[in-house]
Design an enzyme around this catalytic site. Structure first.
Site, PDB file in Angstrom:
ATOM      1  N   ASP A   1      11.895  45.867 -49.129  1.00 10.72           N
ATOM      2  CA  ASP A   1      12.726  46.690 -48.244  1.00 10.72           C
ATOM      3  C   ASP A   1      12.428  46.366 -46.777  1.00 10.72           C
ATOM      4  O   ASP A   1      11.275  46.418 -46.351  1.00 10.72           O
ATOM      5  CB  ASP A   1      12.459  48.179 -48.529  1.00 10.72           C
TER       6      ASP A   1
ATOM      7  N   SER B   1      19.028  52.321 -46.072  1.00 11.18           N
ATOM      8  CA  SER B   1      18.610  51.857 -47.406  1.00 11.18           C
ATOM      9  C   SER B   1      19.476  52.457 -48.507  1.00 11.18           C
ATOM     10  O   SER B   1      19.627  51.847 -49.564  1.00 11.18           O
ATOM     11  CB  SER B   1      17.149  52.229 -47.666  1.00 11.18           C
TER      12      SER B   1
ATOM     13  N   THR C   1      15.912  53.665 -52.205  1.00 13.09           N
ATOM     14  CA  THR C   1      16.120  52.494 -53.077  1.00 13.09           C
ATOM     15  C   THR C   1      15.934  52.833 -54.562  1.00 13.09           C
ATOM     16  O   THR C   1      16.823  52.546 -55.372  1.00 13.09           O
ATOM     17  CB  THR C   1      15.228  51.320 -52.649  1.00 13.09           C
TER      18      THR C   1
ATOM     19  N   GLU D   1      10.156  47.527 -55.957  1.00  9.94           N
ATOM     20  CA  GLU D   1      10.395  47.543 -54.511  1.00  9.94           C
ATOM     21  C   GLU D   1       9.085  47.541 -53.729  1.00  9.94           C
ATOM     22  O   GLU D   1       8.220  48.388 -53.959  1.00  9.94           O
ATOM     23  CB  GLU D   1      11.209  48.784 -54.113  1.00  9.94           C
TER      24      GLU D   1
ATOM     25  N   ASP E   1       9.355  48.038 -45.052  1.00 12.63           N
ATOM     26  CA  ASP E   1      10.339  48.670 -44.174  1.00 12.63           C
ATOM     27  C   ASP E   1       9.701  49.703 -43.242  1.00 12.63           C
ATOM     28  O   ASP E   1       9.985  49.725 -42.040  1.00 12.63           O
ATOM     29  CB  ASP E   1      11.403  49.342 -45.054  1.00 12.63           C
TER      30      ASP E   1
ATOM     31  N   HIS F   1       9.725  49.994 -39.153  1.00  8.85           N
ATOM     32  CA  HIS F   1      10.146  51.149 -38.332  1.00  8.85           C
ATOM     33  C   HIS F   1       9.063  51.519 -37.320  1.00  8.85           C
ATOM     34  O   HIS F   1       9.375  51.980 -36.227  1.00  8.85           O
ATOM     35  CB  HIS F   1      10.420  52.367 -39.220  1.00  8.85           C
TER      36      HIS F   1
ATOM     37  N   ASP G   1      17.219  44.521 -48.822  1.00  7.14           N
ATOM     38  CA  ASP G   1      18.409  45.357 -48.624  1.00  7.14           C
ATOM     39  C   ASP G   1      18.935  45.266 -47.195  1.00  7.14           C
ATOM     40  O   ASP G   1      20.110  45.466 -46.941  1.00  7.14           O
ATOM     41  CB  ASP G   1      18.117  46.806 -49.020  1.00  7.14           C
ATOM     42  N   HIS G   2      18.057  44.913 -46.239  1.00  6.19           N
ATOM     43  CA  HIS G   2      18.408  44.797 -44.813  1.00  6.19           C
ATOM     44  C   HIS G   2      17.133  44.414 -44.070  1.00  6.19           C
ATOM     45  O   HIS G   2      16.047  44.466 -44.654  1.00  6.19           O
ATOM     46  CB  HIS G   2      18.929  46.141 -44.254  1.00  6.19           C
TER      47      HIS G   2
ATOM     48  N   HIS H   1      16.964  49.749 -38.333  1.00 10.49           N
ATOM     49  CA  HIS H   1      17.313  48.505 -39.025  1.00 10.49           C
ATOM     50  C   HIS H   1      18.148  47.631 -38.094  1.00 10.49           C
ATOM     51  O   HIS H   1      18.601  48.103 -37.053  1.00 10.49           O
ATOM     52  CB  HIS H   1      18.134  48.806 -40.295  1.00 10.49           C
TER      53      HIS H   1
HETATM   54 ZN   LIG Z   1      15.797  49.679 -46.880  1.00  7.69          ZN
END
Ligand SMILES: [Zn+2]
Length: 469
Positions: free
Chosen positions: A49, A94, A147, A272, A277, A281, A319-320, A416
């Site tokens: 992620d 997400s 997710t 995951e 992720d 952040h 996912d990004h 993101h």
């Molecule tokens: Zn995500």
């Protein structure tokens, strides 16, 4: 005329290249040599992620500088990219990104496997269960987080995690592992549920073996359904994990594969690396790095399984991107042709852990010396840390800048970004993912390979519940 000659000449050269391209061009070096036209028996979908293209360079350069390894375990399987925009924003969250990957529908940010009108739409785990496959979800976030939720629930707002937990236990999924215990226990038992339900007891009655620590996981019987809830909220960042009783992501993945390997009709496992992720952040380079390396270890476990089994498709895709990570950045207004992985090897705690120490009264200079190996601070840095004391957000920013300045790693966002993310694939069916695709394509391609019909499983009226079994 010259233009025309050059154009024709180049076009001819291009055709020649196509005609004479060796098979190796069409098949990445990492692929197995067995026939690749067959459909997979099993699917392992691994989602890092918030892992963008720069994250791959970042982790690979770090390995080269510190370990003598030259490639990430999945580098040679790189076959394409995924576009991530959601139905209501160029920058997805997400929930919408996961819904696209799991259901094939573009939807709004915050949606958990419902379409842009709020209608529940079938996801791949339901498709797998309907085919009689065994299924599992293994994550390091709360298991109720976006997710894993899109592969196990349908709600209009990702914040409804108590409802997501109930739906997850009703979904017929054989293996659920992650954090999020607070959404399974009522207030009275130390959780956060306000409806008084104790889902841990309900899961046990329904036949789940419930574990809460790495040692309990190790001792768990290898057959039957398993619910592992290893933290109240998210599991720890890998960089902080040694202070906990929590298992590694790779340990959970191997355990899941052990249990799933005997499945008569095959299995679908989603793994995951959730907190890659979260570190993005927080603009926390060292935590981002260590969670990527922990995820890479889980991918290695999946690839080991797939290589010996020969019937398993391993798909690795993000996912990004998160944070706008940059390997290379300006310093004091000057562009610099360098970035330095070595300072990150000295960091032994997440920024969150450092912020908590400072908030609890530790001297910032001391925290940076013991947790980041930084012995001397510039006057402006000391001043900025002093001014930030008592303000966790400002402390995060100050720590990120102090570490970023030394490694020349930069960040451009606390959210993101819109950049395309990479696709990696191995095993039967891998060719289906070559090229640049919308994220919705992934769900459709996987459904096709599993001979499943997501549309047929989606109820026509939103009052009808989706039944996977
Ligand atoms: Zn995500």
């Amino acid at each position: 005329m010259l233009d025309r000659l050059m154009r024709d000449g180049l076009a001819g050269l291009f055709v020649l290249c196509l005609l004479t391209a060796p098979p190796a061009l069409a098949q990445p070096a990492g692929q197995s040599t067995h026939t690749t036209t067959q459909a997979p028996e099993n699917v392992i979908l691994l989602i890092p992620d918030g892992f963008g293209p720069a994250s791959a360079t970042f982790a690979r350069d770090y390995l080269r500088a510190t370990s003598g390894r030259f490639e990430l375990a999945f580098d040679s399987l790189h076959i394409g990219s995924t576009r991530t925009a959601s139905s209501d924003s160029r920058i997805t969250d997400s929930a919408a990104a996961g819904t696209a990957l799991a259901t094939g529908h573009k939807t709004y940010n915050g949606a958990i496997s419902v379409d842009s009108t709020g209608r529940p739409v079938a996801h791949l785990v339901e498709a797998a269960e309907a085919r009689g496959m065994t299924t599992g979800l293994v994550v390091t976030s709360r298991i109720t987080h976006a997710t894993p939720a899109v592969f196990s629930a349908h709600v209009r707002d990702r914040g409804e995690e108590d409802r997501i937990a109930v739906q997850q236990l009703d979904a017929g999924i054989e293996i659920l592992m992650g954090g999020g215990l607070r959404h399974f226990l009522p207030d009275a038992s130390g959780g956060q549920r306000t409806d008084g339900r104790n889902l841990v007891d309900e899961a046990t009655e329904a036949g789940y073996h419930v574990v809460r620590s790495a040692s309990a996981l190790k001792q768990a019987p290898r057959e039957g359904a398993l619910l592992g809830l290893f933290a109240d909220s998210h599991m720890a960042y890998e960089i902080d994990r040694a202070q906990t009783q929590q298992p590694r992501l790779a340990t959970m993945t191997r355990h899941a594969l052990d249990r799933l390997s005997g499945s008569e009709n095959g299995f679908f496992l989603m793994v995951e690396g959730s907190r890659i992720d979260h570190a993005g952040h927080s603009n926390d380079a060292a935590a981002h790095l260590q969670d990527i390396l922990a995820f890479e270890e889980a991918v290695t476990a999946a690839l080991d399984y797939a290589r010996s089994d020969g019937e398993t498709l391993v798909l690795v895709l993000s996912d990004h991107e998160t944070g706008g990570l940059s390997v290379g950045r300006n310093r004091d207004g000057e562009g610099i042709y360098e970035w330095h992985p070595a300072p990150l090897a000295k960091v032994t705690a997440s920024q969150g852990a450092m912020v908590r120490s400072i908030m609890d009264g530790s001297e910032p200079e001391r925290v940076l010396a013991t947790s980041a190996g930084i012995d001397s601070l510039r006057a402006e840095e000391t001043e900025r840390l002093r001014a930030a004391t008592g303000n966790p957000r400002a402390l995060h920013a100050a720590l990120s800048e102090i570490i970023g300045r030394r490694s020349l790693v930069g960040w451009t966002s606390l959210a993101h970004t819109a950049v395309d993310v990479s696709t990696y694939a191995y095993g039967p069916g891998w060719e289906a993912f070559i090229g640049s695709h919308e994220n919705t394509y992934i769900a459709h391609a996987l459904a096709r390979l599993l001979d499943a019909d997501l549309e047929a499983l989606t109820p026509r009226s939103e009052t009808t519940e989706i039944r996977s079994r």
